[in-house]
Design a protein around this motif. Structure first.
Motif, PDB file in Angstrom:
ATOM      1  N   TYR A   1     -38.764   7.825  21.293  1.00  0.00           N
ATOM      2  CA  TYR A   1     -38.840   6.986  22.530  1.00  0.00           C
ATOM      3  C   TYR A   1     -38.195   7.356  23.740  1.00  0.00           C
ATOM      4  O   TYR A   1     -37.925   6.489  24.741  1.00  0.00           O
ATOM      5  N   GLU A   2     -38.378   8.707  23.942  1.00  0.00           N
ATOM      6  CA  GLU A   2     -38.155   9.387  25.084  1.00  0.00           C
ATOM      7  C   GLU A   2     -38.995   8.876  26.409  1.00  0.00           C
ATOM      8  O   GLU A   2     -38.429   8.940  27.466  1.00  0.00           O
ATOM      9  N   TRP A   3     -40.063   8.599  26.016  1.00  0.00           N
ATOM     10  CA  TRP A   3     -41.060   7.994  27.000  1.00  0.00           C
ATOM     11  C   TRP A   3     -40.900   6.886  27.655  1.00  0.00           C
ATOM     12  O   TRP A   3     -41.460   6.550  28.845  1.00  0.00           O
ATOM     13  N   ILE A   4     -40.127   6.063  26.889  1.00  0.00           N
ATOM     14  CA  ILE A   4     -39.881   4.567  27.574  1.00  0.00           C
ATOM     15  C   ILE A   4     -39.068   4.915  28.907  1.00  0.00           C
ATOM     16  O   ILE A   4     -38.184   5.360  29.024  1.00  0.00           O
ATOM     17  N   SER A   5     -39.369   4.096  29.927  1.00  0.00           N
ATOM     18  CA  SER A   5     -38.658   4.075  31.068  1.00  0.00           C
ATOM     19  C   SER A   5     -38.095   2.781  31.282  1.00  0.00           C
ATOM     20  O   SER A   5     -38.592   1.850  31.295  1.00  0.00           O
ATOM     21  N   LEU A   6     -36.526   2.806  31.568  1.00  0.00           N
ATOM     22  CA  LEU A   6     -35.789   1.649  31.709  1.00  0.00           C
ATOM     23  C   LEU A   6     -35.549   1.279  33.080  1.00  0.00           C
ATOM     24  O   LEU A   6     -35.281   2.504  34.165  1.00  0.00           O
ATOM     25  N   GLY A   7     -35.489   0.120  33.388  1.00  0.00           N
ATOM     26  CA  GLY A   7     -35.073  -0.331  34.977  1.00  0.00           C
ATOM     27  C   GLY A   7     -34.629  -1.500  35.025  1.00  0.00           C
ATOM     28  O   GLY A   7     -33.796  -1.978  33.992  1.00  0.00           O
ATOM     29  N   SER A   8     -34.792  -2.266  36.237  1.00  0.00           N
ATOM     30  CA  SER A   8     -34.163  -3.694  36.163  1.00  0.00           C
ATOM     31  C   SER A   8     -34.630  -4.273  35.210  1.00  0.00           C
ATOM     32  O   SER A   8     -33.855  -5.630  35.010  1.00  0.00           O
TER      33      SER A   8
ATOM     34  N   MET B   1     -33.826   0.358  21.367  1.00  0.00           N
ATOM     35  CA  MET B   1     -33.985  -1.171  21.356  1.00  0.00           C
ATOM     36  C   MET B   1     -35.363  -1.467  21.528  1.00  0.00           C
ATOM     37  O   MET B   1     -36.130  -2.335  20.857  1.00  0.00           O
ATOM     38  N   VAL B   2     -35.706  -0.955  22.834  1.00  0.00           N
ATOM     39  CA  VAL B   2     -37.041  -1.287  23.110  1.00  0.00           C
ATOM     40  C   VAL B   2     -38.475  -0.936  22.361  1.00  0.00           C
ATOM     41  O   VAL B   2     -39.428  -1.607  21.966  1.00  0.00           O
ATOM     42  N   ARG B   3     -38.070   0.183  21.957  1.00  0.00           N
ATOM     43  CA  ARG B   3     -39.120   0.944  20.899  1.00  0.00           C
ATOM     44  C   ARG B   3     -39.219  -0.019  19.555  1.00  0.00           C
ATOM     45  O   ARG B   3     -40.189  -0.257  19.172  1.00  0.00           O
ATOM     46  N   ASN B   4     -38.130  -0.428  19.021  1.00  0.00           N
ATOM     47  CA  ASN B   4     -37.923  -1.236  17.842  1.00  0.00           C
ATOM     48  C   ASN B   4     -38.626  -2.621  18.105  1.00  0.00           C
ATOM     49  O   ASN B   4     -39.356  -3.141  17.236  1.00  0.00           O
ATOM     50  N   MET B   5     -38.206  -3.064  19.240  1.00  0.00           N
ATOM     51  CA  MET B   5     -39.003  -4.534  19.471  1.00  0.00           C
ATOM     52  C   MET B   5     -40.358  -4.582  19.690  1.00  0.00           C
ATOM     53  O   MET B   5     -40.985  -5.363  19.187  1.00  0.00           O
ATOM     54  N   VAL B   6     -40.717  -3.633  20.264  1.00  0.00           N
ATOM     55  CA  VAL B   6     -42.304  -3.666  20.802  1.00  0.00           C
ATOM     56  C   VAL B   6     -43.123  -3.472  19.421  1.00  0.00           C
ATOM     57  O   VAL B   6     -43.921  -3.960  19.118  1.00  0.00           O
ATOM     58  N   PHE B   7     -42.734  -2.174  18.554  1.00  0.00           N
ATOM     59  CA  PHE B   7     -43.414  -1.869  17.458  1.00  0.00           C
ATOM     60  C   PHE B   7     -43.443  -2.857  16.431  1.00  0.00           C
ATOM     61  O   PHE B   7     -44.314  -3.102  15.563  1.00  0.00           O
ATOM     62  N   HIS B   8     -42.224  -3.586  16.075  1.00  0.00           N
ATOM     63  CA  HIS B   8     -41.931  -4.626  15.366  1.00  0.00           C
ATOM     64  C   HIS B   8     -42.683  -5.944  15.535  1.00  0.00           C
ATOM     65  O   HIS B   8     -43.351  -6.489  14.758  1.00  0.00           O
ATOM     66  N   ALA B   9     -42.741  -6.005  16.875  1.00  0.00           N
ATOM     67  CA  ALA B   9     -43.856  -7.375  17.291  1.00  0.00           C
ATOM     68  C   ALA B   9     -45.330  -6.975  17.207  1.00  0.00           C
ATOM     69  O   ALA B   9     -45.936  -7.790  16.789  1.00  0.00           O
ATOM     70  N   VAL B  10     -45.741  -5.746  17.320  1.00  0.00           N
ATOM     71  CA  VAL B  10     -46.961  -5.366  17.159  1.00  0.00           C
ATOM     72  C   VAL B  10     -47.319  -5.411  15.653  1.00  0.00           C
ATOM     73  O   VAL B  10     -48.360  -5.941  15.355  1.00  0.00           O
ATOM     74  N   TRP B  11     -46.586  -5.011  14.742  1.00  0.00           N
ATOM     75  CA  TRP B  11     -46.669  -5.287  13.361  1.00  0.00           C
ATOM     76  C   TRP B  11     -46.540  -6.623  12.900  1.00  0.00           C
ATOM     77  O   TRP B  11     -47.459  -7.031  12.073  1.00  0.00           O
TER      78      TRP B  11
END
Length: 355
Positions: free
Chosen positions: A302-309, A84-94
């Motif tokens: 998307y494995e490089w994305i670090s999820l946290g709080s 989800m984070v990958r999709n949100m970031v790259f769609h927003a950039v585009w």
């Protein structure tokens, strides 16, 4: 379903907030007006929640089995997944890349012709043949892009000698002479009071900014289709025909957008002006690019994305502490969910009418 809605909503938020910030910092105004943002907010909150959060897994073939066979999420699972984070970031950039291109790279800098959307002559800067639009940006920003200081008349400033004529003992009425003549000394502004309104359309509705708003909305409409999939599925159209409410929302949003732009009085209230068929096709094509871009994003890691709080995740210790605090709210050991029963319940006697 809630995660689908969050994926769509956060993408719109990233794009809208970044666009408003860049507009305020560079152009001194947001390219999207307040009432236009209200319409986008209605799309994002109300319509999108109905479209994305109400999909029935019993109607889509294979979806119910997929959900039942999926392992349950642990209680510390982040609300946002890496996909989800990958999709949100790259769609927003585009989306930002397209919108910033429309704002800063499109629009000829020239004097107004028959309307504020056409040039009276050759443009001072620009001349693109694809869009054939006169700039809707603020005149002060466009003036900074022109190298010659004589192409645009500067606004009057008492400390700027290039913005006024200095006169001394000037006869303002040539019909009289002597005592009846009016003599003036001081500054005469080079820019007339109605220069901005009549010559450059400052604050007026322009096709340039209408296309920016139109493309922004259609980017969200097509990205709403992409947001239906949050587990890394390649085909975002799978099962879409089984969700009639989703189809109604998407088509209804597009129809209302046409009304907001094309219908007189309505488009005036939303700060828009009517577009031509060619301009509508360009807006639709730019919005549709969200579909092929989603297919390309599918292959990005998307494995490089670090999820946290920040993504809604919690550790075991924090969850245990919250649970223990909830159970110890009552000094008698009763939690907030315990029911307090009476030791001597009252007996209810029912009398028969035949007695």
């Amino acid at each position: 379903n809630i995660c689908k809605f969050l994926q769509f909503q956060l993408t719109v938020n990233i794009t809208a907030c970044t666009l408003a910030t860049i507009g305020a910092a560079v152009l001194t105004e947001s390219p999207i007006t307040v009432i236009q943002l209200l319409w986008v907010n209605l799309i994002m909150d109300s319509f999108a929640s109905l479209a994305l959060a109400t999909e029935d897994p019993n109607r889509v073939p294979g979806l119910k089995e997929f959900l039942l066979n999926r392992k349950p999420y642990p209680r510390t699972q982040a609300l946002l997944s890496k996909i989800m984070v990958r999709n949100m970031v790259f769609h927003a950039v585009w989306q930002l890349a397209i919108l910033l291109f429309l704002i800063f790279a499109v629009g000829d800098i020239c004097d107004a012709g028959d309307s504020i959307d056409t040039c009276a002559g050759p443009p001072y800067k620009g001349g693109d043949k694809l869009f054939n639009l006169r700039s809707g940006r603020p005149i002060d920003f466009d003036q900074s892009l022109i190298t010659s200081p004589f192409t645009c008349i500067p606004a009057y400033k008492s400390d700027d000698s290039k913005s006024f004529y200095r006169i001394s003992n000037m006869f303002l009425d040539a019909q009289f002479s002597g005592a009846e003549a009016l003599i003036k000394s001081g500054h005469i502004p080079m820019r007339a009071e109605n220069y901005c309104r009549e010559a450059h359309g400052c604050g007026e509705r322009s096709q340039h900014y209408t296309m920016v708003f139109n493309v922004f909305v259609f980017l969200q409409v097509f990205n709403e289709i992409n947001a239906r999939k949050i587990y890394g599925e390649f085909n975002m159209f799978q099962g879409i025909m089984y969700n009639s409410l989703f189809l109604i929302v998407v088509v209804g949003t597009a129809v209302v957008q046409v009304v907001l732009v094309q219908v007189p009085i309505v488009n005036t209230a939303f700060g828009c002006t009517a577009l031509s068929i060619e301009q509508w096709l360009i807006c639709f094509a730019l919005g549709f690019t969200s579909i092929p871009i989603n297919l390309l994003i599918y292959f990005l890691p998307y494995e490089w994305i670090s999820l946290g709080s920040w993504a809604g995740g919690m550790d075991e210790a924090a969850v245990d502490a919250i649970a223990e605090e909830a159970n110890n709210t009552d000094p008698n050991g009763k939690g907030p969910g315990d029911l307090e029963m009476s030791a001597n319940p009252k007996q209810v006697t029912v009398q028969s009418n035949n007695s």
